[in-house]
Design a protein around this motif. Structure first.
Motif, PDB file in Angstrom:
ATOM      1  N   UNK A  24      30.921  32.386   5.889  1.00 22.64           N
ATOM      2  CA  UNK A  24      30.702  31.218   6.739  1.00 22.64           C
ATOM      3  C   UNK A  24      29.195  31.060   6.883  1.00 22.64           C
ATOM      4  N   UNK A  25      28.615  30.145   6.095  1.00 19.86           N
ATOM      5  CA  UNK A  25      27.154  29.980   6.095  1.00 19.86           C
ATOM      6  C   UNK A  25      26.615  29.543   7.440  1.00 19.86           C
ATOM      7  N   UNK A  26      27.367  28.719   8.165  1.00 15.53           N
ATOM      8  CA  UNK A  26      26.896  28.225   9.460  1.00 15.53           C
ATOM      9  C   UNK A  26      26.700  29.370  10.449  1.00 15.53           C
ATOM     10  N   UNK A  27      27.606  30.330  10.443  1.00 16.20           N
ATOM     11  CA  UNK A  27      27.524  31.471  11.362  1.00 16.20           C
ATOM     12  C   UNK A  27      26.823  32.671  10.741  1.00 16.20           C
ATOM     13  N   UNK A  28      26.734  32.700   9.416  1.00 15.55           N
ATOM     14  CA  UNK A  28      26.141  33.846   8.741  1.00 15.55           C
ATOM     15  C   UNK A  28      27.024  35.076   8.787  1.00 15.55           C
ATOM     16  N   UNK A  29      28.355  34.859   8.795  1.00 11.41           N
ATOM     17  CA  UNK A  29      29.313  35.952   8.936  1.00 11.41           C
ATOM     18  C   UNK A  29      30.254  35.975   7.732  1.00 11.41           C
ATOM     19  N   UNK A  30      30.592  37.172   7.282  1.00 13.81           N
ATOM     20  CA  UNK A  30      31.518  37.388   6.184  1.00 13.81           C
ATOM     21  C   UNK A  30      32.872  37.796   6.755  1.00 13.81           C
ATOM     22  N   UNK A  31      33.952  37.196   6.220  1.00 11.67           N
ATOM     23  CA  UNK A  31      35.297  37.427   6.721  1.00 11.67           C
ATOM     24  C   UNK A  31      36.227  37.913   5.624  1.00 11.67           C
ATOM     25  N   UNK A  32      37.261  38.656   6.042  1.00 11.34           N
ATOM     26  CA  UNK A  32      38.383  39.037   5.188  1.00 11.34           C
ATOM     27  C   UNK A  32      39.652  38.695   5.961  1.00 11.34           C
ATOM     28  N   UNK A  91      33.568  41.145   8.858  1.00 14.21           N
ATOM     29  CA  UNK A  91      33.266  42.471   8.318  1.00 14.21           C
ATOM     30  C   UNK A  91      31.773  42.710   8.122  1.00 14.21           C
ATOM     31  N   UNK A  92      30.988  41.627   8.037  1.00 15.95           N
ATOM     32  CA  UNK A  92      29.540  41.773   7.836  1.00 15.95           C
ATOM     33  C   UNK A  92      28.856  40.500   8.310  1.00 15.95           C
ATOM     34  N   UNK A  93      27.533  40.583   8.468  1.00 16.81           N
ATOM     35  CA  UNK A  93      26.771  39.398   8.855  1.00 16.81           C
ATOM     36  C   UNK A  93      25.378  39.462   8.249  1.00 16.81           C
ATOM     37  N   UNK A  94      24.740  38.300   8.215  1.00 14.29           N
ATOM     38  CA  UNK A  94      23.365  38.219   7.725  1.00 14.29           C
ATOM     39  C   UNK A  94      22.443  38.712   8.831  1.00 14.29           C
ATOM     40  N   UNK A 103      19.124  40.431   4.958  1.00 12.01           N
ATOM     41  CA  UNK A 103      19.996  41.432   4.365  1.00 12.01           C
ATOM     42  C   UNK A 103      21.403  41.220   4.906  1.00 12.01           C
ATOM     43  N   UNK A 104      22.375  41.819   4.251  1.00 13.47           N
ATOM     44  CA  UNK A 104      23.753  41.768   4.723  1.00 13.47           C
ATOM     45  C   UNK A 104      24.065  43.119   5.335  1.00 13.47           C
ATOM     46  N   UNK A 105      24.473  43.088   6.596  1.00 13.44           N
ATOM     47  CA  UNK A 105      24.755  44.317   7.335  1.00 13.44           C
ATOM     48  C   UNK A 105      26.241  44.385   7.660  1.00 13.44           C
ATOM     49  N   UNK A 106      26.847  45.521   7.390  1.00  9.15           N
ATOM     50  CA  UNK A 106      28.250  45.737   7.702  1.00  9.15           C
ATOM     51  C   UNK A 106      28.396  45.861   9.216  1.00  9.15           C
ATOM     52  N   UNK A 107      29.410  45.216   9.777  1.00  8.35           N
ATOM     53  CA  UNK A 107      29.662  45.292  11.214  1.00  8.35           C
ATOM     54  C   UNK A 107      30.295  46.634  11.570  1.00  8.35           C
ATOM     55  N   UNK A 160      42.945  51.387  32.309  1.00  9.10           N
ATOM     56  CA  UNK A 160      42.915  49.950  32.057  1.00  9.10           C
ATOM     57  C   UNK A 160      42.328  49.682  30.670  1.00  9.10           C
ATOM     58  N   UNK A 161      42.614  48.505  30.148  1.00  8.21           N
ATOM     59  CA  UNK A 161      42.051  48.112  28.862  1.00  8.21           C
ATOM     60  C   UNK A 161      40.808  47.282  29.090  1.00  8.21           C
ATOM     61  N   UNK A 162      39.977  47.207  28.100  1.00 11.44           N
ATOM     62  CA  UNK A 162      38.781  46.383  28.190  1.00 11.44           C
ATOM     63  C   UNK A 162      38.726  45.447  27.000  1.00 11.44           C
ATOM     64  N   UNK A 163      38.083  44.293  27.204  1.00 11.23           N
ATOM     65  CA  UNK A 163      37.981  43.293  26.147  1.00 11.23           C
ATOM     66  C   UNK A 163      36.594  43.351  25.533  1.00 11.23           C
ATOM     67  N   UNK A 164      36.530  42.993  24.265  1.00 12.07           N
ATOM     68  CA  UNK A 164      35.278  43.011  23.535  1.00 12.07           C
ATOM     69  C   UNK A 164      34.929  41.593  23.123  1.00 12.07           C
ATOM     70  N   UNK A 165      33.693  41.193  23.375  1.00  3.38           N
ATOM     71  CA  UNK A 165      33.208  39.870  22.976  1.00  3.38           C
ATOM     72  C   UNK A 165      32.588  39.991  21.587  1.00  3.38           C
ATOM     73  N   UNK A 166      33.205  39.341  20.580  1.00  4.47           N
ATOM     74  CA  UNK A 166      32.715  39.461  19.209  1.00  4.47           C
ATOM     75  C   UNK A 166      31.298  38.922  19.062  1.00  4.47           C
ATOM     76  N   UNK A 167      30.925  37.939  19.888  1.00  2.83           N
ATOM     77  CA  UNK A 167      29.559  37.396  19.800  1.00  2.83           C
ATOM     78  C   UNK A 167      28.529  38.452  20.185  1.00  2.83           C
ATOM     79  N   UNK A 168      28.866  39.323  21.121  1.00  2.00           N
ATOM     80  CA  UNK A 168      27.951  40.389  21.495  1.00  2.00           C
ATOM     81  C   UNK A 168      27.828  41.414  20.365  1.00  2.00           C
ATOM     82  N   UNK A 169      28.909  41.643  19.656  1.00  3.72           N
ATOM     83  CA  UNK A 169      28.884  42.589  18.538  1.00  3.72           C
ATOM     84  C   UNK A 169      28.028  42.044  17.408  1.00  3.72           C
ATOM     85  N   UNK A 170      28.105  40.726  17.156  1.00  5.15           N
ATOM     86  CA  UNK A 170      27.372  40.113  16.063  1.00  5.15           C
ATOM     87  C   UNK A 170      25.893  39.978  16.358  1.00  5.15           C
ATOM     88  N   UNK A 171      25.500  39.932  17.587  1.00  7.44           N
ATOM     89  CA  UNK A 171      24.075  39.726  17.930  1.00  7.44           C
ATOM     90  C   UNK A 171      23.399  40.972  18.380  1.00  7.44           C
TER      91      UNK A 171
END
Length: 174
Positions: free
Chosen positions: A91-99, A109-112, A120-124, A163-174
């Motif tokens: 996804x060029x707009x987001x700079x993220x690679x998906x499977x 799975x990875x991002x620019x 560079x391409x970095x594995x998440x 308890x369970x906790x939620x993860x924000x994918x935007x925080x992981x990507x940035x």
């Protein structure tokens, strides 16, 4: 034992392992083995590895360099190979690679990663590139689990362990 019971028992023993193995306990939801294989130094080590996006072929490539420097047999030699990882989309707009997993859900799975003028391409953290090279026969595997899998993110230190906790994918990507 009657024939009916015999065939029923036989059918259940053949069918049940497939039902049990269909659960998520089979390993990562995504596992892409490169169709490319290579041969390198039997006792070599991985010197460098990187991911490259081939725009024209729309395929992610793992470039791996092996060295025999630890052999102490004179001048060290390097051996570089490229391994295609089909099924990865960008996804060029987001700079993220998906499977996509078996159910068709997309997993990042990875991002620019941009540092100054270098991209560079970095594995998440939810993905892993495994480089297997027993006796010099090389295979590359991309594995990934869901980014919000509890195994990926420990609970905050001051939280209730039940308890369970939620993860924000935007925080992981940035």
């Amino acid at each position: 034992m009657s024939r009916k019971h015999f065939f029923l028992t036989l059918a259940l023993t053949l069918f049940l392992p497939h039902v049990v193995s269909a659960h998520e306990d089979d390993g990562p939801p995504i596992s892409i083995t490169s169709p490319d294989v290579a041969t390198t130094f039997a006792y070599g080590t991985v010197k460098n590895h990187s991911l490259i996006w081939n725009k024209s072929g729309k395929v992610l490539i793992a470039r791996v360099t092996f060295t025999d420097a630890e052999q102490n047999i004179g001048q060290p030699n390097d051996d570089t190979h490229e391994f295609r990882l089909p099924g990865v989309t960008f996804d060029e707009a987001k700079g993220v690679f998906f499977c996509h997993d078996r159910e068709g859900r997309a997993h990042s799975v990875a991002h620019i990663k941009k540092v100054l003028f270098i991209k560079t391409i970095e594995v998440l953290p939810n993905a892993n590139i495994r480089i297997l090279h027993p006796r010099g026969s090389v295979t590359v595997v991309l594995e990934a689990i869901r980014p919000n899998d509890p195994a990926m993110h420990p609970a905050p230190a001051n939280s209730d362990p039940d308890t369970t906790h939620k993860v924000d994918i935007d925080k992981v990507l940035n």
